[in-house]
Design a protein around this motif. Structure first.
Motif, PDB file in Angstrom:
ATOM      1  N   ILE A  74       0.740  -1.252  -0.068  1.00  0.00           N
ATOM      2  CA  ILE A  74       0.013   0.029  -0.168  1.00  0.00           C
ATOM      3  C   ILE A  74       0.946   1.362   0.136  1.00  0.00           C
ATOM      4  O   ILE A  74       0.680   2.119  -0.620  1.00  0.00           O
ATOM      5  CB  ILE A  74      -0.982  -0.022   1.185  1.00  0.00           C
ATOM      6  CG1 ILE A  74      -1.941  -1.043   1.132  1.00  0.00           C
ATOM      7  CG2 ILE A  74      -1.644   1.317   1.306  1.00  0.00           C
ATOM      8  CD1 ILE A  74      -2.774  -1.413   2.400  1.00  0.00           C
ATOM      9  N   MET A  75       1.662   1.371   1.067  1.00  0.00           N
ATOM     10  CA  MET A  75       2.727   2.481   0.971  1.00  0.00           C
ATOM     11  C   MET A  75       3.556   2.791  -0.186  1.00  0.00           C
ATOM     12  O   MET A  75       3.693   3.845  -0.572  1.00  0.00           O
ATOM     13  CB  MET A  75       3.594   2.277   2.020  1.00  0.00           C
ATOM     14  CG  MET A  75       2.823   2.466   3.536  1.00  0.00           C
ATOM     15  SD  MET A  75       1.964   3.579   3.856  1.00  0.00           S
ATOM     16  CE  MET A  75       3.106   4.900   4.058  1.00  0.00           C
ATOM     17  N   GLU A  76       4.012   1.755  -1.151  1.00  0.00           N
ATOM     18  CA  GLU A  76       4.377   1.868  -2.417  1.00  0.00           C
ATOM     19  C   GLU A  76       3.764   2.846  -3.266  1.00  0.00           C
ATOM     20  O   GLU A  76       4.373   3.660  -4.138  1.00  0.00           O
ATOM     21  CB  GLU A  76       4.920   0.526  -3.023  1.00  0.00           C
ATOM     22  CG  GLU A  76       5.914  -0.255  -2.279  1.00  0.00           C
ATOM     23  CD  GLU A  76       6.317  -1.427  -2.796  1.00  0.00           C
ATOM     24  OE1 GLU A  76       5.618  -1.895  -4.048  1.00  0.00           O
ATOM     25  OE2 GLU A  76       7.308  -2.219  -2.565  1.00  0.00           O
ATOM     26  N   ARG A  77       2.490   2.718  -3.259  1.00  0.00           N
ATOM     27  CA  ARG A  77       1.548   3.883  -3.961  1.00  0.00           C
ATOM     28  C   ARG A  77       1.375   5.031  -3.469  1.00  0.00           C
ATOM     29  O   ARG A  77       0.746   5.995  -4.093  1.00  0.00           O
ATOM     30  CB  ARG A  77       0.262   3.101  -3.900  1.00  0.00           C
ATOM     31  CG  ARG A  77      -0.092   1.534  -4.868  1.00  0.00           C
ATOM     32  CD  ARG A  77      -1.227   1.351  -4.853  1.00  0.00           C
ATOM     33  NE  ARG A  77      -1.585   0.236  -3.733  1.00  0.00           N
ATOM     34  CZ  ARG A  77      -2.689  -0.023  -3.183  1.00  0.00           C
ATOM     35  NH1 ARG A  77      -3.618   0.402  -3.653  1.00  0.00           N
ATOM     36  NH2 ARG A  77      -2.767  -0.950  -2.270  1.00  0.00           N
ATOM     37  N   PHE A  78       2.055   5.393  -2.276  1.00  0.00           N
ATOM     38  CA  PHE A  78       2.000   6.791  -1.798  1.00  0.00           C
ATOM     39  C   PHE A  78       3.439   7.230  -1.383  1.00  0.00           C
ATOM     40  O   PHE A  78       3.650   7.323  -0.156  1.00  0.00           O
ATOM     41  CB  PHE A  78       1.029   6.801  -0.542  1.00  0.00           C
ATOM     42  CG  PHE A  78      -0.444   6.390  -0.819  1.00  0.00           C
ATOM     43  CD1 PHE A  78      -1.122   7.023  -1.567  1.00  0.00           C
ATOM     44  CD2 PHE A  78      -0.572   4.968  -0.554  1.00  0.00           C
ATOM     45  CE1 PHE A  78      -2.806   6.691  -1.882  1.00  0.00           C
ATOM     46  CE2 PHE A  78      -1.937   4.524  -1.075  1.00  0.00           C
ATOM     47  CZ  PHE A  78      -2.976   5.258  -1.703  1.00  0.00           C
ATOM     48  N   PRO A  79       4.217   7.621  -2.444  1.00  0.00           N
ATOM     49  CA  PRO A  79       5.513   7.968  -2.188  1.00  0.00           C
ATOM     50  C   PRO A  79       5.798   9.019  -1.267  1.00  0.00           C
ATOM     51  O   PRO A  79       6.805   9.458  -0.712  1.00  0.00           O
ATOM     52  CB  PRO A  79       6.046   8.146  -3.370  1.00  0.00           C
ATOM     53  CG  PRO A  79       5.049   8.602  -4.340  1.00  0.00           C
ATOM     54  CD  PRO A  79       3.651   7.846  -3.978  1.00  0.00           C
ATOM     55  N   ASP A  80       4.943   9.961  -1.158  1.00  0.00           N
ATOM     56  CA  ASP A  80       5.156  11.419  -0.203  1.00  0.00           C
ATOM     57  C   ASP A  80       4.320  11.103   1.081  1.00  0.00           C
ATOM     58  O   ASP A  80       3.909  11.983   1.757  1.00  0.00           O
ATOM     59  CB  ASP A  80       4.407  12.407  -0.881  1.00  0.00           C
ATOM     60  CG  ASP A  80       5.151  12.789  -2.127  1.00  0.00           C
ATOM     61  OD1 ASP A  80       6.370  12.518  -2.195  1.00  0.00           O
ATOM     62  OD2 ASP A  80       4.829  13.616  -2.906  1.00  0.00           O
ATOM     63  N   THR A  81       4.112   9.737   1.417  1.00  0.00           N
ATOM     64  CA  THR A  81       3.541   9.455   2.716  1.00  0.00           C
ATOM     65  C   THR A  81       4.367   8.607   3.778  1.00  0.00           C
ATOM     66  O   THR A  81       5.097   7.694   3.307  1.00  0.00           O
ATOM     67  CB  THR A  81       2.251   8.435   2.710  1.00  0.00           C
ATOM     68  OG1 THR A  81       1.489   9.422   1.698  1.00  0.00           O
ATOM     69  CG2 THR A  81       1.473   8.487   3.768  1.00  0.00           C
ATOM     70  N   ALA A  82       4.586   9.052   4.868  1.00  0.00           N
ATOM     71  CA  ALA A  82       5.179   8.075   5.900  1.00  0.00           C
ATOM     72  C   ALA A  82       4.277   7.217   6.571  1.00  0.00           C
ATOM     73  O   ALA A  82       3.110   7.481   6.591  1.00  0.00           O
ATOM     74  CB  ALA A  82       6.167   8.930   7.037  1.00  0.00           C
ATOM     75  N   LEU A  83       4.737   6.387   7.319  1.00  0.00           N
ATOM     76  CA  LEU A  83       3.835   5.385   8.016  1.00  0.00           C
ATOM     77  C   LEU A  83       4.256   5.377   9.878  1.00  0.00           C
ATOM     78  O   LEU A  83       5.434   5.223   9.755  1.00  0.00           O
ATOM     79  CB  LEU A  83       3.985   4.005   7.492  1.00  0.00           C
ATOM     80  CG  LEU A  83       3.063   2.946   8.317  1.00  0.00           C
ATOM     81  CD1 LEU A  83       1.672   3.232   7.962  1.00  0.00           C
ATOM     82  CD2 LEU A  83       3.513   1.619   7.615  1.00  0.00           C
ATOM     83  N   GLU A  84       3.470   5.875  10.446  1.00  0.00           N
ATOM     84  CA  GLU A  84       3.638   5.951  11.955  1.00  0.00           C
ATOM     85  C   GLU A  84       3.499   4.520  12.446  1.00  0.00           C
ATOM     86  O   GLU A  84       2.170   4.225  12.147  1.00  0.00           O
ATOM     87  CB  GLU A  84       2.696   6.946  12.430  1.00  0.00           C
ATOM     88  CG  GLU A  84       3.119   7.107  14.059  1.00  0.00           C
ATOM     89  CD  GLU A  84       1.989   7.891  14.570  1.00  0.00           C
ATOM     90  OE1 GLU A  84       2.239   9.335  14.752  1.00  0.00           O
ATOM     91  OE2 GLU A  84       0.914   7.562  15.012  1.00  0.00           O
ATOM     92  N   VAL A  85       4.498   4.164  13.016  1.00  0.00           N
ATOM     93  CA  VAL A  85       4.066   2.744  13.645  1.00  0.00           C
ATOM     94  C   VAL A  85       4.008   3.013  15.240  1.00  0.00           C
ATOM     95  O   VAL A  85       5.052   3.513  15.890  1.00  0.00           O
ATOM     96  CB  VAL A  85       5.498   1.909  13.501  1.00  0.00           C
ATOM     97  CG1 VAL A  85       5.074   0.580  14.398  1.00  0.00           C
ATOM     98  CG2 VAL A  85       5.315   1.434  12.052  1.00  0.00           C
ATOM     99  N   HIS A  86       2.773   2.702  15.828  1.00  0.00           N
ATOM    100  CA  HIS A  86       2.765   3.123  17.410  1.00  0.00           C
ATOM    101  C   HIS A  86       2.473   1.935  18.124  1.00  0.00           C
ATOM    102  O   HIS A  86       1.526   1.058  17.901  1.00  0.00           O
ATOM    103  CB  HIS A  86       1.374   3.838  17.506  1.00  0.00           C
ATOM    104  CG  HIS A  86       1.102   4.513  18.692  1.00  0.00           C
ATOM    105  ND1 HIS A  86       0.150   5.242  18.997  1.00  0.00           N
ATOM    106  CD2 HIS A  86       1.805   4.135  19.996  1.00  0.00           C
ATOM    107  CE1 HIS A  86       0.178   5.776  20.289  1.00  0.00           C
ATOM    108  NE2 HIS A  86       1.134   4.873  20.781  1.00  0.00           N
ATOM    109  N   GLY A  87       3.612   1.431  18.714  1.00  0.00           N
ATOM    110  CA  GLY A  87       3.466   0.140  19.649  1.00  0.00           C
ATOM    111  C   GLY A  87       2.692   0.532  20.920  1.00  0.00           C
ATOM    112  O   GLY A  87       3.172   1.545  21.635  1.00  0.00           O
TER     113      GLY A  87
END
Length: 170
Positions: A74-87
């Motif tokens: 999914i993230m490959e389709r949105f190159p100007d987007t980061a992914l927040e990982v919240h543990g």
């Protein structure tokens, strides 16, 4: 380009990143419905504490990597987007944490005092889980620069939440 050689985004670039992030949030939420990244949640054996943050634990590893691989797609389709990982860690049943054998074992492992640092013990576990998910995402091909970590100890539930965020210019 700016003075440091980086790309200058400007207002239009930031608006585009925000639009991408909003679309990615919808895609990630739909994808994650019914899916989770799982960790072993009990620590009765102090020799196997690292099971609590092992993303590749025998009980969960294959499903975890399948789930995280889908997020990378999914993230490959949105190159100007980061992914927040919240543990997040749960509250370990609440009550007197100095009597909770799981937190006691973790506190010993992290060389912390359960009487005064219960929240820090839980936060360290949440940090290790978020970091394990981050490393797996990197291993699966998501650029480390696109991953933002966050963690919370003694939350209402033990989980890892994935939230797309816009990559904005300075």
């Amino acid at each position: 380009r700016d003075r440091d050689g980086g790309r200058r985004r400007g207002d239009e670039g930031d608006r585009s990143a925000k639009r991408q992030a909003a679309e990615a949030q919808v895609k990630v939420a739909a994808y994650m419905a019914g899916r989770r990244v799982e960790f072993h949640g009990h620590f009765p054996d102090s020799e196997r504490l690292d099971d609590g943050w092992d993303i590749n634990h025998p009980d969960y590893g294959e499903a975890n990597y399948d789930t995280l691989g889908g997020l990378v797609d999914i993230m490959e389709r949105f190159p100007d987007t980061a992914l927040e990982v919240h543990g997040k860690t749960g509250n370990f049943g609440g009550g007197d944490y100095t009597r909770n054998k799981y937190l006691i074992n973790l506190a010993r492992h992290f060389q912390m005092d359960i009487r005064t640092e219960a929240k820090l013990v839980a936060e360290e576990l949440a940090r290790l889980r978020a970091n394990a998910a981050k490393q797996a995402l990197v291993d699966l091909g998501l650029a480390e620069s696109r991953i933002q970590l966050k963690w919370t100890g003694l939350a209402t539930a033990a989980e890892v939440i994935f939230t797309p965020k816009p990559l904005l210019g300075d």
